[in-house]
Design an enzyme around this catalytic site. Structure first.
Site, PDB file in Angstrom:
ATOM      1  N   LYS A 177      50.287   2.630 -14.752  1.00 29.03           N
ATOM      2  CA  LYS A 177      51.520   3.423 -14.723  1.00 29.03           C
ATOM      3  C   LYS A 177      51.508   4.454 -15.843  1.00 29.03           C
ATOM      4  O   LYS A 177      51.648   4.121 -17.015  1.00 29.03           O
ATOM      5  CB  LYS A 177      52.776   2.550 -14.873  1.00 29.03           C
ATOM      6  CG  LYS A 177      54.010   3.351 -14.444  1.00 29.03           C
ATOM      7  CD  LYS A 177      55.315   2.825 -14.975  1.00 29.03           C
ATOM      8  CE  LYS A 177      55.638   3.277 -16.374  1.00 29.03           C
ATOM      9  NZ  LYS A 177      55.791   4.745 -16.525  1.00 29.03           N
ATOM     10  N   SER A 195      55.902   2.401 -27.583  1.00 41.49           N
ATOM     11  CA  SER A 195      56.693   2.146 -28.787  1.00 41.49           C
ATOM     12  C   SER A 195      56.782   0.648 -29.097  1.00 41.49           C
ATOM     13  O   SER A 195      56.666  -0.193 -28.206  1.00 41.49           O
ATOM     14  CB  SER A 195      58.106   2.709 -28.594  1.00 41.49           C
ATOM     15  OG  SER A 195      58.713   2.076 -27.490  1.00 41.49           O
ATOM     16  N   THR A 196      57.023   0.341 -30.344  1.00 41.68           N
ATOM     17  CA  THR A 196      57.153  -1.054 -30.769  1.00 41.68           C
ATOM     18  C   THR A 196      58.363  -1.703 -30.097  1.00 41.68           C
ATOM     19  O   THR A 196      58.306  -2.873 -29.715  1.00 41.68           O
ATOM     20  CB  THR A 196      57.241  -1.117 -32.311  1.00 41.68           C
ATOM     21  OG1 THR A 196      55.966  -0.717 -32.829  1.00 41.68           O
ATOM     22  CG2 THR A 196      57.568  -2.515 -32.815  1.00 41.68           C
ATOM     23  N   GLU A 212      49.389  -1.756 -28.019  1.00 40.01           N
ATOM     24  CA  GLU A 212      49.063  -0.687 -28.981  1.00 40.01           C
ATOM     25  C   GLU A 212      50.362   0.044 -29.249  1.00 40.01           C
ATOM     26  O   GLU A 212      50.831   0.808 -28.405  1.00 40.01           O
ATOM     27  CB  GLU A 212      48.027   0.276 -28.384  1.00 40.01           C
ATOM     28  CG  GLU A 212      46.672  -0.345 -28.117  1.00 40.01           C
ATOM     29  CD  GLU A 212      45.857  -0.565 -29.374  1.00 40.01           C
ATOM     30  OE1 GLU A 212      46.327  -0.207 -30.476  1.00 40.01           O
ATOM     31  OE2 GLU A 212      44.755  -1.114 -29.253  1.00 40.01           O
ATOM     32  N   CYS A 220      50.146   8.330 -32.563  1.00 37.26           N
ATOM     33  CA  CYS A 220      50.549   7.038 -33.120  1.00 37.26           C
ATOM     34  C   CYS A 220      50.007   6.883 -34.542  1.00 37.26           C
ATOM     35  O   CYS A 220      50.598   6.188 -35.356  1.00 37.26           O
ATOM     36  CB  CYS A 220      50.053   5.909 -32.232  1.00 37.26           C
ATOM     37  SG  CYS A 220      48.298   6.064 -31.853  1.00 37.26           S
ATOM     38  N   GLU A 264      59.399   5.571 -37.354  1.00 37.71           N
ATOM     39  CA  GLU A 264      58.415   6.452 -36.716  1.00 37.71           C
ATOM     40  C   GLU A 264      59.148   7.635 -36.082  1.00 37.71           C
ATOM     41  O   GLU A 264      60.036   7.459 -35.250  1.00 37.71           O
ATOM     42  CB  GLU A 264      57.650   5.695 -35.629  1.00 37.71           C
ATOM     43  CG  GLU A 264      56.563   6.549 -35.008  1.00 37.71           C
ATOM     44  CD  GLU A 264      55.816   5.841 -33.878  1.00 37.71           C
ATOM     45  OE1 GLU A 264      56.472   5.178 -33.069  1.00 37.71           O
ATOM     46  OE2 GLU A 264      54.584   5.971 -33.822  1.00 37.71           O
TER      47      GLU A 264
HETATM   48  P1  NAD Z   1      57.633   4.217 -24.722  1.00 42.41           P
HETATM   49  O1  NAD Z   1      57.418   2.846 -25.247  1.00 42.41           O
HETATM   50  O2  NAD Z   1      59.016   4.688 -24.498  1.00 42.41           O
HETATM   51  O3  NAD Z   1      56.892   4.404 -23.315  1.00 42.41           O
HETATM   52  C1  NAD Z   1      55.531   4.132 -23.153  1.00 42.41           C
HETATM   53  C2  NAD Z   1      55.283   3.744 -21.710  1.00 42.41           C
HETATM   54  O4  NAD Z   1      55.994   2.545 -21.436  1.00 42.41           O
HETATM   55  C3  NAD Z   1      55.761   4.761 -20.672  1.00 42.41           C
HETATM   56  O5  NAD Z   1      54.851   4.775 -19.586  1.00 42.41           O
HETATM   57  C4  NAD Z   1      57.090   4.179 -20.219  1.00 42.41           C
HETATM   58  O6  NAD Z   1      57.433   4.546 -18.898  1.00 42.41           O
HETATM   59  C5  NAD Z   1      56.802   2.696 -20.297  1.00 42.41           C
HETATM   60  N1  NAD Z   1      57.994   1.860 -20.466  1.00 42.41           N
HETATM   61  C6  NAD Z   1      59.167   2.175 -21.065  1.00 42.41           C
HETATM   62  N2  NAD Z   1      60.026   1.121 -21.001  1.00 42.41           N
HETATM   63  C7  NAD Z   1      59.377   0.130 -20.364  1.00 42.41           C
HETATM   64  C8  NAD Z   1      59.721  -1.207 -19.994  1.00 42.41           C
HETATM   65  N3  NAD Z   1      60.901  -1.736 -20.285  1.00 42.41           N
HETATM   66  N4  NAD Z   1      58.789  -1.954 -19.363  1.00 42.41           N
HETATM   67  C9  NAD Z   1      57.582  -1.457 -19.069  1.00 42.41           C
HETATM   68  N5  NAD Z   1      57.198  -0.198 -19.381  1.00 42.41           N
HETATM   69  C10 NAD Z   1      58.082   0.594 -20.023  1.00 42.41           C
HETATM   70  O7  NAD Z   1      56.837   5.142 -25.702  1.00 42.41           O
HETATM   71  P2  NAD Z   1      56.700   6.727 -25.670  1.00 42.41           P
HETATM   72  O8  NAD Z   1      57.898   7.304 -26.312  1.00 42.41           O
HETATM   73  O9  NAD Z   1      56.315   7.180 -24.302  1.00 42.41           O
HETATM   74  O10 NAD Z   1      55.404   6.923 -26.577  1.00 42.41           O
HETATM   75  C11 NAD Z   1      55.484   7.015 -27.938  1.00 42.41           C
HETATM   76  C12 NAD Z   1      55.148   5.697 -28.593  1.00 42.41           C
HETATM   77  O11 NAD Z   1      53.825   5.273 -28.221  1.00 42.41           O
HETATM   78  C13 NAD Z   1      55.141   5.803 -30.099  1.00 42.41           C
HETATM   79  O12 NAD Z   1      55.783   4.692 -30.650  1.00 42.41           O
HETATM   80  C14 NAD Z   1      53.642   5.781 -30.436  1.00 42.41           C
HETATM   81  O13 NAD Z   1      53.345   5.339 -31.714  1.00 42.41           O
HETATM   82  C15 NAD Z   1      53.111   4.876 -29.391  1.00 42.41           C
HETATM   83  N6  NAD Z   1      51.661   5.082 -29.230  1.00 42.41           N
HETATM   84  C16 NAD Z   1      50.815   4.107 -29.697  1.00 42.41           C
HETATM   85  C17 NAD Z   1      49.436   4.281 -29.602  1.00 42.41           C
HETATM   86  C18 NAD Z   1      48.496   3.233 -30.106  1.00 42.41           C
HETATM   87  O14 NAD Z   1      47.331   3.234 -29.695  1.00 42.41           O
HETATM   88  N7  NAD Z   1      48.914   2.316 -30.967  1.00 42.41           N
HETATM   89  C19 NAD Z   1      48.929   5.447 -29.027  1.00 42.41           C
HETATM   90  C20 NAD Z   1      49.824   6.418 -28.578  1.00 42.41           C
HETATM   91  C21 NAD Z   1      51.205   6.215 -28.680  1.00 42.41           C
END
Ligand code: NAD
Length: 493
Positions: free
Chosen positions: A191, A245-246, A266, A300, A397
């Site tokens: 997804k 996100s965390t 991650e 990230c 963050e």
């Molecule tokens: P997000 O957590 O809002 O979304 C990430 C993904 O999760 C999207 O595809 C979203 O549709 C999905 N998602 C959202 N809610 C969900 C749920 N309840 N159940 C299942 N899936 C769900 O994060 P974002 O704002 O899209 O991305 C930014 C975050 O990602 C930042 O915190 C960043 O640090 C992190 N990130 C981490 C890494 C790493 O390797 N550690 C790499 C890139 C980004």
């Protein structure tokens, strides 16, 4: 500002209807719902995409399960599977310009970054992982039981894997997950993020063209709260690998409890970047600026907390502020753009909210109020000094081009400040005394420590977080254990 004209292939791809990739076919969402993904440089609609619901997720999981159970992929000769995984990497490289343009239009990042970074990195992951397919060995075991036994281990794919990726490196992060999962023989439901669904859909076609059988990869576009949540809760999914996100990661831990599916997480970061007084100051300034401003700060690993030895702090702050002020913001499709827009208006509001919070809490704005281009979701690279450890811009963050600078007097203080965070994804150290640097690297609680460089990633280097930055590692041979089960077989002779 001259914009690169999109390739004919890109224009025709954008003009298509974008559906769900299930069992080797394009299918509409069962209830016919769609959503629009827009171009962050203009705010204009880019494409209309199917919005999957729980029923569609179930269909995709069943397609993956069928493909897994009949062994069309997991039981293929390793050399044949390896050639197909390698071929995916080749096809990505052959389509570099097309994929890079799609990524820039959907995400906003500079085309130069997508061309030189995202696309080659995605290809590299498939090429690297292709080599492991023929090397997934078990062991013979020296058991001490009375009698005669022959015992050995087998490495087997986990099964049906759900993969969820964010919008900051849509193609590259999909490749981070797909390459090892495919190499180890799993079947997948991917997804992509709702803000950036397009390159994953094009990648699905390239993966089919490379020879991956139907049903092995399924791509469902949709929102986190419905499609993502349904995938994580699905009882026939054996493992979920999530980057995001965390906060969402934490909710996945609860949602995965139903069938105790395996989880790789991650998550977020608030990475420290430490500049020692004996560093090559010019290189450190450049590296610290890249470490936070690269990809609009939407990384990230962004080095968002900069710690500088007091003796050189004024020079470093002035140097980074200069770079920030001179940075050319604009549409990513212009080749002289150094920083594109952030991904969405919602995210622009979020980042701007943090900048306001920094000002309200009394931080000193050194750069960032020079004005932004019209039209898209732009945020100027922003530098704060005079920050306190309790400020929100230091603790949370931001995921945008905002850095806070603090000075330190000795190594103990630098380590204490660097580790004063709930995250532990990455860190940087700049200095010439390598003995001192080695000691510091060992004391910092982070999954990756870069020395005299920042943000350097390689398919061979395990990547992941300490503390609330996640569970597990991607890349290197370590990721193979995230996608395999180890089975002991014990035979009495
Ligand atoms: P997000 O957590 O809002 O979304 C990430 C993904 O999760 C999207 O595809 C979203 O549709 C999905 N998602 C959202 N809610 C969900 C749920 N309840 N159940 C299942 N899936 C769900 O994060 P974002 O704002 O899209 O991305 C930014 C975050 O990602 C930042 O915190 C960043 O640090 C992190 N990130 C981490 C890494 C790493 O390797 N550690 C790499 C890139 C980004």
């Amino acid at each position: 500002m001259t914009l690169v004209a999109p390739l004919a292939d890109v224009s025709s791809f954008l003009g298509r209807s974008h559906r769900l990739w299930i069992g080797g076919q394009w299918e509409d969402a069962a209830d016919g719902r769609t959503f629009v993904t827009d171009n962050p440089a203009t705010g204009n609609p880019l494409a209309t995409v199917a919005r999957a619901g729980a029923g569609d997720v179930d269909r995709a999981v069943r397609a993956a399960r069928r493909a897994f159970d009949d062994g069309r992929w997991s039981a293929m000769a390793p050399s044949a599977r390896s050639r197909i995984v390698w071929r995916i990497g080749d096809l990505i490289l052959e389509h570099t310009e097309e994929l890079a343009q799609l990524e820039t239009l959907d995400n906003g990042k500079p085309l130069s970054v997508a061309r030189a970074g995202d696309v080659p990195m995605a290809a590299d992951l498939f090429h690297y992982m292709a080599g492991w397919v023929t090397k997934l060995e078990g062991n013979t075991l020296p058991v001490s039981l009375p009698g005669e036994f022959h015992a050995y281990t087998r490495r087997e794919p986990v099964g049906v894997v759900g993969q969820i990726v964010p919008w900051n490196f849509p193609l590259a992060l999909a490749a981070w997950k797909l390459a090892p999962a495919l190499a180890t023989g799993n079947c997948i439901v991917l997804k992509p993020a709702e803000d950036t669904p397009l390159t994953a859909l094009r990648l699905a076609e390239l993966i089919a063209e490379a020879g991956v059988p139907d049903g092995v990869l399924n791509v469902i576009t949709g929102f986190g709260e419905d499609a993502g949540a349904a995938l994580v809760a699905h009882d026939d999914v054996d493992k979920v690998s999530f980057t995001g996100s965390t906060e969402v990661g934490r909710s996945l831990v609860r949602a995965a409890a139903g069938n105790l599916k395996r989880l790789t997480l991650e998550l977020g970061g608030k990475s420290p970047n430490i500049i020692l007084e004996d560093a090559d100051v010019e290189a450190a300034i450049r590296g610290a600026a890249d470490g936070i401003f690269f990809n609009q700060g939407e990384a990230c690993v962004a080095g968002s907390r900069l710690f500088v030895h007091r003796r050189i702090a004024d020079d470093v702050v002035a140097g980074i502020a200069d770079i920030a002020r001179q940075m050319r913001l604009g549409d990513g499709m212009a080749l002289d753009t150094e920083m594109g827009p952030v991904v969405s208006q919602t995210h622009q509001n979020r980042v701007s909210g943090y900048i306001r919070a920094g000002l309200e809490e009394g931080a000193t704005l050194v750069a960032g109020d020079e004005g932004t281009p019209e039209g898209g979701w732009f945020v100027r690279p922003t530098v704060f000094s005079g920050v306190r450890p309790d400020m929100r811009i230091v603790r949370e963050e931001i995921f945008g081009p905002v850095v806070s600078v603090t000075s330190f007097d000795d190594d103990d203080q630098a380590v204490a400040m660097a580790n004063d965070t709930r995250y532990g994804l990455a860190a940087g150290i700049w200095g010439r005394d390598l003995s001192r640097v080695h000691r510091l690297a060992a004391r910092i609680k982070a999954g990756t420590v870069w020395v005299n460089c920042y943000g350097v990633l390689d398919a061979s280097m395990p990547f992941g977080g300490y503390k609330e930055s996640g569970w597990g590692r991607e890349h290197g041979h370590q990721v193979l254990s995230e996608y395999t089960e180890t089975k002991s077989v014990c035979i009495q002779l």
